[in-house]
Structure formats: structure tokens, C-alpha cells
Design a protein around this motif. Structure first.
Motif, short mmCIF file in Angstrom:
data_model
loop_
_atom_site.label_atom_id
_atom_site.label_comp_id
_atom_site.label_asym_id
_atom_site.label_seq_id
_atom_site.Cartn_x
_atom_site.Cartn_y
_atom_site.Cartn_z
N ILE A 3 7.24 -7.51 24.93
CA ILE A 3 5.80 -7.58 25.57
C ILE A 3 4.70 -6.65 24.44
CG2 ILE A 3 6.59 -7.66 27.92
CD1 ILE A 3 6.06 -4.67 28.30
N HIS A 17 6.65 0.13 37.48
CA HIS A 17 5.68 -0.31 36.95
C HIS A 17 4.62 -0.89 37.78
CE1 HIS A 17 8.03 0.58 33.11
NE2 HIS A 17 8.89 0.28 33.77
N ASN A 18 4.31 -0.28 39.10
CA ASN A 18 3.60 -0.87 39.94
C ASN A 18 2.94 0.01 40.85
OD1 ASN A 18 3.22 -3.65 39.97
ND2 ASN A 18 5.16 -3.83 39.95
N GLY A 44 11.18 -10.13 36.18
CA GLY A 44 10.19 -9.09 35.62
C GLY A 44 10.70 -7.79 36.32
N GLY A 46 11.31 -4.82 35.18
CA GLY A 46 10.73 -3.57 34.58
C GLY A 46 11.91 -2.59 34.49
N ASP A 66 13.94 -9.15 32.27
CA ASP A 66 12.65 -8.66 31.82
C ASP A 66 12.31 -8.96 30.20
OD1 ASP A 66 10.51 -6.85 33.21
OD2 ASP A 66 10.49 -6.45 30.95
N MET A 67 11.28 -9.01 30.02
CA MET A 67 10.84 -9.44 28.44
C MET A 67 10.80 -8.06 27.54
SD MET A 67 9.10 -12.40 27.27
CE MET A 67 7.27 -12.54 26.92
N SER A 68 10.65 -6.89 28.30
CA SER A 68 10.50 -5.39 27.52
C SER A 68 12.01 -5.13 27.04
CB SER A 68 9.66 -4.68 28.42
OG SER A 68 10.16 -3.23 27.65
N PHE A 71 12.06 -1.23 28.50
CA PHE A 71 12.26 -1.38 29.78
C PHE A 71 13.96 -1.92 30.55
CE2 PHE A 71 7.63 -2.32 30.60
CZ PHE A 71 7.10 -0.79 30.18
N ASP A 94 13.06 -13.78 28.71
CA ASP A 94 11.91 -14.47 29.13
C ASP A 94 12.32 -14.93 30.67
OD1 ASP A 94 9.63 -15.59 29.71
OD2 ASP A 94 9.37 -16.70 27.89
N ALA A 95 11.48 -14.56 31.53
CA ALA A 95 11.85 -15.01 32.98
C ALA A 95 11.30 -16.15 33.16
CB ALA A 95 11.44 -14.01 33.80
N VAL A 110 7.95 -9.00 41.57
CA VAL A 110 7.12 -7.89 41.86
C VAL A 110 6.16 -7.62 40.78
CG1 VAL A 110 7.23 -5.84 42.93
CG2 VAL A 110 9.07 -7.12 43.57
N GLY A 111 5.11 -8.21 41.02
CA GLY A 111 4.14 -7.63 39.68
C GLY A 111 4.11 -8.40 38.35
N TRP A 114 2.32 -13.82 36.78
CA TRP A 114 1.92 -14.62 35.69
C TRP A 114 2.95 -15.31 34.89
CZ3 TRP A 114 1.73 -9.38 35.58
CH2 TRP A 114 2.49 -8.77 34.84
N1 SAH Z 1 9.07 -5.32 38.77
C1 SAH Z 1 9.16 -4.18 38.04
C2 SAH Z 1 7.88 -4.44 36.72
C3 SAH Z 1 6.41 -4.80 36.84
S1 SAH Z 1 5.56 -4.76 35.61
C4 SAH Z 1 8.38 -3.06 38.89
O1 SAH Z 1 7.67 -3.18 39.86
O2 SAH Z 1 8.50 -1.97 38.39
C5 SAH Z 1 5.75 -6.38 34.85
C6 SAH Z 1 6.99 -6.48 34.18
O3 SAH Z 1 6.86 -8.08 33.77
C7 SAH Z 1 7.15 -5.73 32.89
O4 SAH Z 1 8.48 -5.17 33.10
C8 SAH Z 1 7.15 -6.71 31.68
O5 SAH Z 1 7.99 -6.43 30.49
C9 SAH Z 1 7.71 -8.00 32.58
N2 SAH Z 1 7.58 -9.47 31.76
C10 SAH Z 1 6.11 -9.68 31.22
N3 SAH Z 1 6.12 -11.07 31.06
C11 SAH Z 1 7.43 -11.19 31.26
C12 SAH Z 1 8.31 -12.59 31.09
N4 SAH Z 1 7.54 -13.78 30.40
N5 SAH Z 1 9.46 -12.65 31.45
C13 SAH Z 1 9.94 -11.45 31.81
N6 SAH Z 1 9.50 -10.28 32.17
C14 SAH Z 1 8.35 -10.30 31.78
#
Ligand code: SAH
Length: 248
Positions: A3, A17-18, A44, A46, A66-68, A71, A94-95, A110-111, A114
Motif C-alpha cells: 500500500i 486501523h479504523n 483487508g 490490517g 492484506d496488501m500491507s 501490517f 491482494d484481497a 472492515v474498512g 474499495w
Molecule cells: N480491517 C482492518 C484494516 C482496515 S484499514 C482493521 O479494521 O484494522 C484498510 C486495510 O486494507 C489496510 O490494512 C490496507 O493495507 C488494506 N488494503 C488496501 N487495499 C487492499 C487490497 N487490495 N487487498 C488487501 N488489502 C488491502
């Protein structure tokens, strides 16, 4: 694959992260009446706080994607720390388009809606991993107050007012997609403060430790502007919640 770096700087010290707080995350886990051995998929995920604490508190198993890289490493460390590394798995990737091999009891995003083009697309994606009768969890912002003009939406870092719905509109939209809303836990302004204000100290400490970094001017500019932007716009206008859905 990763990311944008700004997030791994500003949110490096976040466990969640929310705007949801640890107590509300626990409330949500209890509200879902999870039983030991229940399976979760978290797209995602996190730093893995939801999967790890629910594995500890309710004996669930699960996978997070998660893409990070940072994290995902933090999530794996958290699983070790909480003694649940044999129950949860974290995948760096990539999710978008991720579907589990076996139907899960709870499929969550959760958050990060996109990843599949918004709430409706993410529900369609999660449904492909869900066992019949399972629960979908969606974490999403909504307008606490409808912005009186587009400038306010931009101040909330939305592209336009149309990016989000009001809470009643969001709730109605789940019904229009053919789902019952069966539970919800909403964040509050204190929860937003934990998410947003925690970035400021992280940025300040990072700046003190990395004054010569290429990214320092951008982080400095954000630390300068973010507290006023956040208290003017996001804190007043944006709500956030996690919604539990079951197919009608
Ligand atoms: N659900 C977690 C993180 C939310 S923040 C929480 O509530 O703590 C959004 C997360 O989406 C981040 O960790 C980011 O790294 C991840 N993310 C963004 N694009 C993504 C993708 N294409 N595939 C997987 N994870 C992704």
C-alpha cells in the motif's frame, strides 16, 4: 506489492486501523455469538486485531488477507503474542477477487470496501466465500450529518458527497441488496479520535527519528494540517460502523 508508504508511516503504531475501539471490537465479537471453531475470512485484515482477539476470546479460526507487508507482519506477531498462531493465518496479498476454498461462517471486510468497488461489490465478493446461512461483516463510513456542500465532503477526504450514504440510507441499501441487517456496532467520535489522533504522535515520532527521509516534508505537512482538517470535517460529519448481514 504494497500500500502507499504514507499509511505504513502514519498507522505503524495502530492495532486497529479504523475508528472502532478495542472495547467495541469485543462488543461486536460477543454480539455475533461466535462459537468455538467458527471460521472467519477477513479481507483487508490490517494488523489482525479482529481475528486475533476473537480467536483468543471465542476460539474462532480464520484467515486474513492484506496488501500491507508491515501490517501483515504485525498481525502474525500479534497472533503469537496472544497465543492464537495455530488458529489464525495471515496472507500478504491482494484481497480483490480472493475467495476461500471452503465456505466460512463469517466473511468480513472492515474498512476496505474499495477492494471490490464499494459496498455492493464487496458483499458479492464475500458471499462467494460464505457458507449458506453465514454472516457477512461490512465496516463502512456514513454521513453523520449530510455535508451542506461538496467542499465539506472533500474535507472528509471523500471525492464527493455521493461517496457515502447517511446511516438510514446505508441500512436501507443492505435490504435492497437482499440482505437482513442482523447486528451493528457503530463507532463514535471518541473512536475516531483514537484512529486519527493516534496518527499525529506516530508522525511526530517518525519525523524526529527520520528528519532526512524523502518523505519527511510530506509527513511534516500532514502533521501540520491534519488536526485542523480532522476536527473541522471528519469528526463532525463522518460516522462509521460495522454491519452484520445475512442473506434473506
Ligand atoms: N480491517 C482492518 C484494516 C482496515 S484499514 C482493521 O479494521 O484494522 C484498510 C486495510 O486494507 C489496510 O490494512 C490496507 O493495507 C488494506 N488494503 C488496501 N487495499 C487492499 C487490497 N487490495 N487487498 C488487501 N488489502 C488491502
Amino acid at each position: 506489492m504494497d500500500i502507499p508508504r504514507i499509511f505504513t508511516i502514519t498507522e505503524s503504531a495502530h492495532r486497529i486501523h479504523n475508528p472502532i475501539t478495542p472495547d467495541k471490537l469485543a462488543t461486536l465479537g460477543a454480539a455475533l455469538r461466535l462459537t468455538p471453531g467458527a471460521s472467519l475470512l477477513d479481507l483487508g485484515s490490517g494488523s489482525g486485531e479482529m481475528l486475533c482477539t476473537w480467536a483468543r476470546d471465542h476460539g474462532i479460526t480464520g484467515t486474513g488477507v492484506d496488501m500491507s507487508q508491515l501490517f501483515t507482519e504485525q498481525a502474525k506477531r500479534r497472533a503469537q503474542e496472544l497465543g492464537v498462531a495455530n488458529q489464525v493465518k495471515f496472507i500478504h496479498g491482494d484481497a480483490a477477487g480472493y475467495v476461500s476454498e471452503q465456505g466460512v461462517d463469517v466473511a468480513a471486510c472492515v474498512g476496505a470496501t474499495w477492494i471490490a468497488g464499494g459496498v455492493a461489490g464487496t458483499i458479492t465478493l464475500l458471499a462467494q466465500s460464505l457458507r449458506p446461512g453465514g454472516i457477512i461483516l461490512i465496516g463502512e463510513p456514513f454521513w453523520r450529518q449530510l455535508p451542506p456542500m461538496q467542499e465539506v465532503a472533500k474535507g472528509c477526504l471523500a471525492h464527493a458527497i455521493s461517496d457515502f450514504l447517511t446511516l438510514p440510507e446505508l441500512v436501507a441499501s443492505f435490504g435492497q441488496l437482499g440482505y437482513d441487517l442482523v447486528e451493528m456496532v457503530l463507532a463514535d467520535q471518541g473512536g475516531w479520535d483514537r484512529y486519527e489522533a493516534a496518527k499525529w504522535l506516530t508522525m511526530r515520532r517518525w519525523l524526529d527519528a527520520n528528519p532526512g527521509d524523502d518523505f519527511a516534508p510530506e509527513v511534516r505537512a500532514q502533521l501540520h494540517s491534519e488536526p485542523t482538517r480532522y476536527t473541522t470535517y471528519t469528526r463532525e460529519y463522518l460516522g462509521w460502523g460495522v454491519f452484520a448481514l445475512m442473506l434473506r
